[in-house]
Motif scaffolding. Sequence first.
Motif, mmCIF file in Angstrom:
data_model
loop_
_atom_site.group_PDB
_atom_site.id
_atom_site.type_symbol
_atom_site.label_atom_id
_atom_site.label_comp_id
_atom_site.label_asym_id
_atom_site.label_seq_id
_atom_site.Cartn_x
_atom_site.Cartn_y
_atom_site.Cartn_z
ATOM 1 N N SER A 3 4.825 -0.570 12.869
ATOM 2 C CA SER A 3 3.832 -1.520 12.381
ATOM 3 C C SER A 3 4.531 -2.590 11.559
ATOM 4 O O SER A 3 5.609 -2.354 11.001
ATOM 5 C CB SER A 3 2.784 -0.803 11.517
ATOM 6 O OG SER A 3 2.073 0.166 12.269
ATOM 7 N N PHE B 126 0.845 -1.197 0.000
ATOM 8 C CA PHE B 126 0.000 0.000 0.000
ATOM 9 C C PHE B 126 0.880 1.246 0.000
ATOM 10 O O PHE B 126 1.075 1.892 1.035
ATOM 11 C CB PHE B 126 -0.922 0.000 1.228
ATOM 12 C CG PHE B 126 -1.800 -1.212 1.325
ATOM 13 C CD1 PHE B 126 -2.935 -1.340 0.533
ATOM 14 C CD2 PHE B 126 -1.475 -2.240 2.192
ATOM 15 C CE1 PHE B 126 -3.744 -2.456 0.623
ATOM 16 C CE2 PHE B 126 -2.285 -3.356 2.295
ATOM 17 C CZ PHE B 126 -3.426 -3.477 1.503
ATOM 18 N N LYS C 22 7.128 4.436 4.888
ATOM 19 C CA LYS C 22 5.911 5.211 5.140
ATOM 20 C C LYS C 22 5.474 5.840 3.831
ATOM 21 O O LYS C 22 6.085 6.797 3.350
ATOM 22 C CB LYS C 22 6.164 6.282 6.185
ATOM 23 C CG LYS C 22 4.911 7.067 6.561
ATOM 24 C CD LYS C 22 5.201 8.075 7.670
ATOM 25 C CE LYS C 22 3.937 8.813 8.082
ATOM 26 N NZ LYS C 22 4.209 9.801 9.157
ATOM 27 N N GLY C 23 4.440 5.279 3.217
ATOM 28 C CA GLY C 23 3.999 5.760 1.915
ATOM 29 C C GLY C 23 5.076 5.596 0.870
ATOM 30 O O GLY C 23 5.596 4.494 0.650
ATOM 31 N N THR D 213 3.929 3.675 9.802
ATOM 32 C CA THR D 213 5.333 3.450 9.429
ATOM 33 C C THR D 213 5.642 1.984 9.660
ATOM 34 O O THR D 213 5.523 1.489 10.786
ATOM 35 C CB THR D 213 6.284 4.323 10.256
ATOM 36 O OG1 THR D 213 5.923 5.704 10.100
ATOM 37 C CG2 THR D 213 7.721 4.132 9.802
ATOM 38 N N GLU D 214 6.006 1.270 8.589
ATOM 39 C CA GLU D 214 6.167 -0.177 8.651
ATOM 40 C C GLU D 214 7.649 -0.563 8.647
ATOM 41 O O GLU D 214 8.445 -0.012 7.884
ATOM 42 C CB GLU D 214 5.454 -0.837 7.471
ATOM 43 C CG GLU D 214 3.952 -0.566 7.469
ATOM 44 C CD GLU D 214 3.247 -1.186 6.279
ATOM 45 O OE1 GLU D 214 2.028 -1.334 6.342
ATOM 46 O OE2 GLU D 214 3.930 -1.518 5.286
ATOM 47 N N ARG E 150 3.731 -4.779 5.208
ATOM 48 C CA ARG E 150 2.811 -5.408 4.261
ATOM 49 C C ARG E 150 3.384 -5.210 2.862
ATOM 50 O O ARG E 150 3.456 -4.093 2.371
ATOM 51 C CB ARG E 150 1.422 -4.780 4.354
ATOM 52 C CG ARG E 150 0.741 -4.937 5.715
ATOM 53 C CD ARG E 150 -0.457 -4.005 5.843
ATOM 54 N NE ARG E 150 -0.035 -2.601 5.762
ATOM 55 C CZ ARG E 150 -0.886 -1.575 5.679
ATOM 56 N NH1 ARG E 150 -2.208 -1.795 5.655
ATOM 57 N NH2 ARG E 150 -0.440 -0.330 5.608
ATOM 58 N N GLU F 203 0.477 4.175 -1.005
ATOM 59 C CA GLU F 203 -0.162 5.461 -0.746
ATOM 60 C C GLU F 203 -0.525 5.643 0.716
ATOM 61 O O GLU F 203 -0.964 6.729 1.124
ATOM 62 C CB GLU F 203 -1.436 5.581 -1.610
ATOM 63 C CG GLU F 203 -1.221 5.387 -3.110
ATOM 64 C CD GLU F 203 -0.304 6.460 -3.697
ATOM 65 O OE1 GLU F 203 -0.273 7.576 -3.150
ATOM 66 O OE2 GLU F 203 0.369 6.171 -4.707
ATOM 67 N N ASP F 204 -0.364 4.620 1.533
ATOM 68 C CA ASP F 204 -0.772 4.669 2.938
ATOM 69 C C ASP F 204 0.307 5.369 3.774
ATOM 70 O O ASP F 204 1.380 4.821 4.006
ATOM 71 C CB ASP F 204 -1.018 3.257 3.472
ATOM 72 C CG ASP F 204 -1.594 3.254 4.882
ATOM 73 O OD1 ASP F 204 -1.789 4.348 5.446
ATOM 74 O OD2 ASP F 204 -1.862 2.164 5.412
ATOM 75 N N VAL F 205 0.008 6.596 4.227
ATOM 76 C CA VAL F 205 0.963 7.345 5.051
ATOM 77 C C VAL F 205 0.524 7.368 6.518
ATOM 78 O O VAL F 205 1.090 8.113 7.320
ATOM 79 C CB VAL F 205 1.118 8.788 4.532
ATOM 80 C CG1 VAL F 205 1.726 8.790 3.137
ATOM 81 C CG2 VAL F 205 -0.211 9.520 4.539
ATOM 82 N N SER F 206 -0.454 6.554 6.859
ATOM 83 C CA SER F 206 -0.960 6.544 8.230
ATOM 84 C C SER F 206 -0.101 5.712 9.170
ATOM 85 O O SER F 206 -0.191 5.856 10.392
ATOM 86 C CB SER F 206 -2.400 6.018 8.269
ATOM 87 O OG SER F 206 -2.452 4.660 7.832
#
Length: 346
Positions: free
Chosen positions: A332, A234, A261-262, A241-242, A335, A236-239
């Motif tokens: 997090s 994902f 992150k994004g 930090t993986e 993914r 585009e997901d900036v919600s």
Amino acid sequence: MRNGIGYNPHEECDKFIQCEFKNNQRLLRYHVKQCSFGTFWDQDKLTCNYAGKVACANDRCKKSGVKSYKTTGNCAQYYECVNGVSHVKRCPTGSSYSSHNNCVIDATCVSSGTGGITEHVCNYKARVNDPCHYDWVDGQRVHIMPCPPGTAYNPGLCRCDTASRTSCSVPATCKPIVDIDFNSAEPGEYDNYGAIIKNGHAYFDGHSNIKILRLANVDFRSKLTIKVSYKPKFPEDVSVTEAVVTNGDCGQDAPIVIANKGHETQFSLENQAKTFSKMSRESVSSWRDVVYQFNHGAFNGIVGTNKVSSAVHGQIMRSQCAFQLGHGTGFSDFRGWIDYITVSMC
């Protein structure tokens, strides 16, 4: 672990556990060993070291109300608690240690010598004309052990030391200490906790990770290069930090971090002064080819052809946690996909 022998700390500071493994790395047996009086087990140096030089989490002096105690040693030797840390003490001549009254008169207590503590016998022996290695004498066995790059064996200190003037360098051909491409069978290279290995990639679903146990407690000192190629599911997901690569799997902040992150790849490094250096670089590519590099104070993060740099004082903080892909304390879970990872000390 070397040559089928491995070591773990014991719950008591002045003991350690010696493990013996079969050729397939399955545990054969273990033995609880006792350090000599005045020494605690040092997991970093894999030897019994003077108690004052070892930070033992289970030091008895950390318990409330404990002022002194005795474990081993002769009748006059004991430990005194000072600010929660064990210090070696010795009763005066003609007295012995009592757990209730500290030192009491005891004419039968005759300890040898006047130095107070038993000298620690060094199990490491220098090799003739080879300062870059030493002999580890383990009972009837002798293991040839290498000194880390930038050090040499110092028999006076019973360890590899940077101050001994002779520097053992990395071989001209620098080979990765870890090289995982998820294409071939790589037994023992990593432990998989739920990642799906398929078509030369490892897929992480946000609840899986891969541990590289052999990189736990490694002193990377002044040179480290990590190369990894990953693709977030994902972008585009900036919600969140993986974690992509970290060495913080045991409940503490990771000194080494590559995170996503994004469209942003984040880099973090902690030095021995416990100061963090952080930087990031953006990329809109689906696959991010990333290089994490530390070379004698120069900290570089590269994503594709884009580079960001920072100066770091000192050396990388050592972590007793394993390296992990897809997970790290404070982040997090990842993914997405990882194509390969290499780790080298050059």
